[in-house]
Motif scaffolding. Structure first.
Motif, PDB file in Angstrom:
ATOM      1  N   ASN A  66       0.817  -1.210   0.000  1.00 23.18           N
ATOM      2  CA  ASN A  66       0.000   0.000   0.000  1.00 23.18           C
ATOM      3  C   ASN A  66       0.852   1.263   0.000  1.00 23.18           C
ATOM      4  OD1 ASN A  66      -2.121  -1.794   0.396  1.00 23.18           O
ATOM      5  ND2 ASN A  66      -2.369  -1.295   2.555  1.00 23.18           N
ATOM      6  N   HIS A  67       1.962   1.233   0.727  1.00 22.68           N
ATOM      7  CA  HIS A  67       2.677   2.462   1.047  1.00 22.68           C
ATOM      8  C   HIS A  67       3.665   2.928  -0.006  1.00 22.68           C
ATOM      9  CE1 HIS A  67       6.332   0.148   1.906  1.00 22.68           C
ATOM     10  NE2 HIS A  67       6.961   1.306   1.961  1.00 22.68           N
ATOM     11  N   CYS A  68       4.202   2.027  -0.805  1.00 23.40           N
ATOM     12  CA  CYS A  68       5.328   2.359  -1.679  1.00 23.40           C
ATOM     13  C   CYS A  68       4.874   3.105  -2.934  1.00 23.40           C
ATOM     14  CB  CYS A  68       6.069   1.087  -2.076  1.00 23.40           C
ATOM     15  SG  CYS A  68       7.447   1.377  -3.206  1.00 23.40           S
ATOM     16  N   PRO A  69       5.447   4.271  -3.221  1.00 23.07           N
ATOM     17  CA  PRO A  69       5.034   5.012  -4.420  1.00 23.07           C
ATOM     18  C   PRO A  69       5.310   4.266  -5.720  1.00 23.07           C
ATOM     19  CG  PRO A  69       6.968   6.022  -3.404  1.00 23.07           C
ATOM     20  CD  PRO A  69       6.449   5.018  -2.431  1.00 23.07           C
ATOM     21  N   THR A  70       6.386   3.484  -5.765  1.00 19.66           N
ATOM     22  CA  THR A  70       6.676   2.709  -6.976  1.00 19.66           C
ATOM     23  C   THR A  70       5.650   1.605  -7.156  1.00 19.66           C
ATOM     24  OG1 THR A  70       9.038   3.146  -6.639  1.00 19.66           O
ATOM     25  CG2 THR A  70       8.451   1.444  -8.227  1.00 19.66           C
ATOM     26  N   GLY A  76       4.529   8.647   3.460  1.00 17.81           N
ATOM     27  CA  GLY A  76       4.228   9.960   2.913  1.00 17.81           C
ATOM     28  C   GLY A  76       3.632   9.972   1.523  1.00 17.81           C
ATOM     29  N   TYR A  77       3.590   8.815   0.852  1.00 20.55           N
ATOM     30  CA  TYR A  77       2.977   8.744  -0.473  1.00 20.55           C
ATOM     31  C   TYR A  77       1.673   7.961  -0.456  1.00 20.55           C
ATOM     32  CZ  TYR A  77       7.112  10.683  -2.748  1.00 20.55           C
ATOM     33  OH  TYR A  77       8.124  11.525  -3.137  1.00 20.55           O
ATOM     34  N   SER A  78       1.265   7.544   0.715  1.00 16.24           N
ATOM     35  CA  SER A  78       0.108   6.656   0.782  1.00 16.24           C
ATOM     36  C   SER A  78      -0.910   7.128   1.804  1.00 16.24           C
ATOM     37  CB  SER A  78       0.559   5.240   1.147  1.00 16.24           C
ATOM     38  OG  SER A  78      -0.542   4.379   1.315  1.00 16.24           O
ATOM     39  N   GLY A 126      -7.679  14.737  11.535  1.00 14.18           N
ATOM     40  CA  GLY A 126      -6.338  14.449  11.022  1.00 14.18           C
ATOM     41  C   GLY A 126      -6.343  13.670   9.725  1.00 14.18           C
ATOM     42  N   ASP A 127      -7.211  12.683   9.620  1.00 11.92           N
ATOM     43  CA  ASP A 127      -7.269  11.872   8.402  1.00 11.92           C
ATOM     44  C   ASP A 127      -7.692  12.718   7.201  1.00 11.92           C
ATOM     45  OD1 ASP A 127      -6.455   9.574   9.695  1.00 11.92           O
ATOM     46  OD2 ASP A 127      -8.495   8.898  10.118  1.00 11.92           O
ATOM     47  N   GLU A 128      -8.674  13.597   7.416  1.00 13.57           N
ATOM     48  CA  GLU A 128      -9.126  14.462   6.329  1.00 13.57           C
ATOM     49  C   GLU A 128      -8.000  15.412   5.902  1.00 13.57           C
ATOM     50  OE1 GLU A 128     -12.568  17.800   5.266  1.00 13.57           O
ATOM     51  OE2 GLU A 128     -12.223  17.198   7.343  1.00 13.57           O
ATOM     52  N   LEU A 129      -7.311  15.973   6.876  1.00 14.29           N
ATOM     53  CA  LEU A 129      -6.208  16.881   6.576  1.00 14.29           C
ATOM     54  C   LEU A 129      -5.142  16.184   5.735  1.00 14.29           C
ATOM     55  CD1 LEU A 129      -4.538  19.503   7.017  1.00 14.29           C
ATOM     56  CD2 LEU A 129      -3.702  18.445   9.145  1.00 14.29           C
ATOM     57  N   ARG A 130      -4.717  15.009   6.167  1.00 17.60           N
ATOM     58  CA  ARG A 130      -3.660  14.293   5.443  1.00 17.60           C
ATOM     59  C   ARG A 130      -4.124  13.835   4.062  1.00 17.60           C
ATOM     60  NH1 ARG A 130      -2.672  13.180  10.928  1.00 17.60           N
ATOM     61  NH2 ARG A 130      -4.163  11.470  11.045  1.00 17.60           N
ATOM     62  N   GLU A 131      -5.411  13.484   3.958  1.00 21.11           N
ATOM     63  CA  GLU A 131      -5.938  13.092   2.654  1.00 21.11           C
ATOM     64  C   GLU A 131      -5.920  14.258   1.673  1.00 21.11           C
ATOM     65  OE1 GLU A 131      -9.903  10.935   0.705  1.00 21.11           O
ATOM     66  OE2 GLU A 131      -9.721  11.174   2.877  1.00 21.11           O
ATOM     67  N   LYS A 132      -6.282  15.448   2.138  1.00 22.99           N
ATOM     68  CA  LYS A 132      -6.271  16.636   1.278  1.00 22.99           C
ATOM     69  C   LYS A 132      -4.849  16.967   0.824  1.00 22.99           C
ATOM     70  CE  LYS A 132     -10.668  17.724   1.355  1.00 22.99           C
ATOM     71  NZ  LYS A 132     -11.501  17.706   0.108  1.00 22.99           N
ATOM     72  N   ILE A 133      -3.904  16.843   1.740  1.00 28.82           N
ATOM     73  CA  ILE A 133      -2.508  17.111   1.400  1.00 28.82           C
ATOM     74  C   ILE A 133      -2.008  16.093   0.386  1.00 28.82           C
ATOM     75  CG2 ILE A 133      -0.146  17.160   2.300  1.00 28.82           C
ATOM     76  CD1 ILE A 133      -1.389  18.204   4.952  1.00 28.82           C
ATOM     77  N   LEU A 134      -2.346  14.821   0.609  1.00 30.43           N
ATOM     78  CA  LEU A 134      -1.900  13.765  -0.295  1.00 30.43           C
ATOM     79  C   LEU A 134      -2.522  13.926  -1.678  1.00 30.43           C
ATOM     80  CD1 LEU A 134      -0.174  11.200  -0.469  1.00 30.43           C
ATOM     81  CD2 LEU A 134      -2.203   9.880   0.158  1.00 30.43           C
ATOM     82  N   HIS A 182      -3.152  16.610  -3.149  1.00 29.27           N
ATOM     83  CA  HIS A 182      -2.398  17.647  -3.851  1.00 29.27           C
ATOM     84  C   HIS A 182      -0.991  17.173  -4.211  1.00 29.27           C
ATOM     85  CE1 HIS A 182      -0.910  21.599  -4.977  1.00 29.27           C
ATOM     86  NE2 HIS A 182       0.159  21.324  -4.236  1.00 29.27           N
ATOM     87  N   MET A 183      -0.316  16.510  -3.286  1.00 29.32           N
ATOM     88  CA  MET A 183       1.087  16.131  -3.505  1.00 29.32           C
ATOM     89  C   MET A 183       1.226  14.873  -4.362  1.00 29.32           C
ATOM     90  SD  MET A 183       2.698  16.955   0.267  1.00 29.32           S
ATOM     91  CE  MET A 183       4.388  16.840  -0.277  1.00 29.32           C
ATOM     92  N   GLY A 184       0.217  14.008  -4.352  1.00 22.81           N
ATOM     93  CA  GLY A 184       0.223  12.826  -5.200  1.00 22.81           C
ATOM     94  C   GLY A 184       0.801  11.586  -4.544  1.00 22.81           C
ATOM     95  N   ARG A 185       0.391  10.429  -5.069  1.00 26.59           N
ATOM     96  CA  ARG A 185       0.816   9.128  -4.526  1.00 26.59           C
ATOM     97  C   ARG A 185       2.044   8.563  -5.217  1.00 26.59           C
ATOM     98  NH1 ARG A 185      -2.288   4.614  -4.935  1.00 26.59           N
ATOM     99  NH2 ARG A 185      -3.223   5.270  -6.908  1.00 26.59           N
TER     100      ARG A 185
END
Length: 414
Positions: A82-86, A125-127, A389-397, A399-402
């Motif tokens: 789940n976590h790895c951007p690649t 940070g990518y997931s 917190g979950d909503e905040l991090r989801e909004k940031i993600l 924008h920044m992308g997976r």
């Protein structure tokens, strides 16, 4: 007296040399074992080896074994996470591969090899999700996985048996379940299919379906290393570093806030206005620190602005250190370049009106107030009152992308 070279050699070395040229029947000196970063039980599969059996639970809550897929002409075991951007970047191509070969004899089974407790917060940070079994279900549902997704993180026996080096790492077996290809899915670590130049796994599938030998049997996987259980200690060390870190607090005026708000950097900035005497501010603060830690390896920074009396600076500093609001190592060079000591401030002016104008004209006034600003000053997210917190991090993600994004090609000058 005549000397020979051997007279100057240490006795231990002479003994080793004599053993290396031992007469027939004598035992040579044992060779030193090569050091390895792999955990105990790690087995590297070779071309022609049989597929190791497995008995793993899937996101469907059913147990899955190797025998279940005996009817398939080809079986691909794809270690994903789940976590790895690649790994996330190849998900679209994995789904396309399953669709393209449907009804042609190929079955694909995905396995998550990672121990969730061996992941540092900044490795997420990518997931949106970590690599736990419950969050595998959520991730697979959101990404519309059309193939089995199994969990091996509890014991990692399957990952060890297959020799999973990273996610993604794929293994392709023929009808007799002999290994015919292993390594990367293709040569791109990006999500954009246009960046793919070599499709080794697809080429291997096509060759086997046509009864031909596989031209390239082994490639090196690229992605995030397998998070083995024996790496939990590294997470403990990282936690201890955050718990012992110091925080620099500076006094700042509206002009200074406006300069930060302009954000002429490459970083996404999370601003939070708070105070030690504000109950909701204190309650939500751990979520802000968790957000900073999650995106600690990305171009991201959390800037706290306290509305406490500047005379209370020692108390603000104590609060921030208690809640581990330290600056991640990645940010320290950029702060030094900007002439800043840290990311913690106390507003110095009497009226908050100037702060509102400098930071966010749409802020109604009460605290806590949260603002996320992209490079160049664009508002990504704003919220007045306690945050989720979950909503905040989801909004940031969002924008920044997976995924990793390739750098644009330089434009040639005429």
């Amino acid at each position: 007296m005549i000397t020979t070279p051997s007279m100057h050699l240490p006795a231990a070395l002479l003994l080793a040399l004599s053993l290396s040229f031992a007469a027939p029947g004598q035992q040579p000196a044992p060779k030193a074992k090569k050091s390895s970063s792999h955990p105990e039980g790690f087995h590297e599969l070779k071309i022609g080896d049989a597929a190791p059996d497995f008995d793993l639970i899937g996101i469907d809550e059913e147990k899955h074994t190797l025998k279940e897929y005996a009817g398939a002409d080809l079986l691909m075991i794809a270690f994903l996470s789940n976590h790895c951007p690649t790994s996330q970047a190849v998900e679209g191509r994995i789904k396309k591969l399953v669709k393209d070969y449907k009804g042609r004899g190929l079955r694909l089974v995905a396995i998550n090899p990672n121990d969730p407790a061996s992941l540092r917060p900044d490795e997420l940070g990518y997931s949106k999700y970590n690599d736990s079994f419950p969050e595998m279900k959520r991730h697979a549902r959101e990404q519309d996985f059309s193939f089995p997704y199994l969990y091996d993180g509890e014991t990692q026996k399957t990952a060890l048996a297959y020799g999973c080096l990273a996610t993604p790492h794929v293994f392709l077996f023929d009808k007799e379940r002999k290994l015919r290809y292993q390594g990367r899915l293709d040569d791109s670590r990006f999500a954009d299919e246009a960046t793919v130049k070599e499709t080794e796994a697809r080429n291997a599938i096509d060759a086997l379906l046509e009864g031909k030998p596989v031209a390239v049997e082994v490639t090196k996987p690229h992605g995030c290393s397998t998070k083995w259980i024996n790496k939990r200690g590294e997470v403990t060390v990282d936690d201890a570093k955050w718990e012992k870190g110091e925080v620099d607090v500076e006094v700042i005026d509206a002009r200074g806030i406006a300069a930060l708000r302009k954000n002429d950097t490459k970083k996404v900035r999370l601003f939070n206005v708070w105070a030690t005497w504000c109950g909701p501010c204190v309650k939500e603060f751990p979520e802000l620190v968790a957000t900073q830690r999650k995106f600690g390896l990305r171009d991201f920074e959390f800037i706290s602005i306290s509305m406490d009396d500047p005379k209370e600076l020692p108390g603000v500093k104590a609060f921030l250190e208690k809640h581990n609001a330290i600056v991640p190592d990645k940010l320290k060079p950029t702060l030094k370049t900007e002439g800043r000591k840290g990311n913690a401030y106390i507003f110095s002016e009497t009226s908050s009106d100037a702060l509102i104008q400098a930071l966010d004209a749409e802020w109604p006034g009460p605290i806590p107030h949260t603002l996320v600003v992209a490079p160049g000053g664009e508002v990504v997210f704003r919220h007045n009152g306690p945050i989720d917190g979950d909503e905040l991090r989801e909004k940031i993600l969002e924008h920044m992308g997976r995924f990793y994004v390739p750098e644009p090609e330089p434009v040639a000058k005429p």
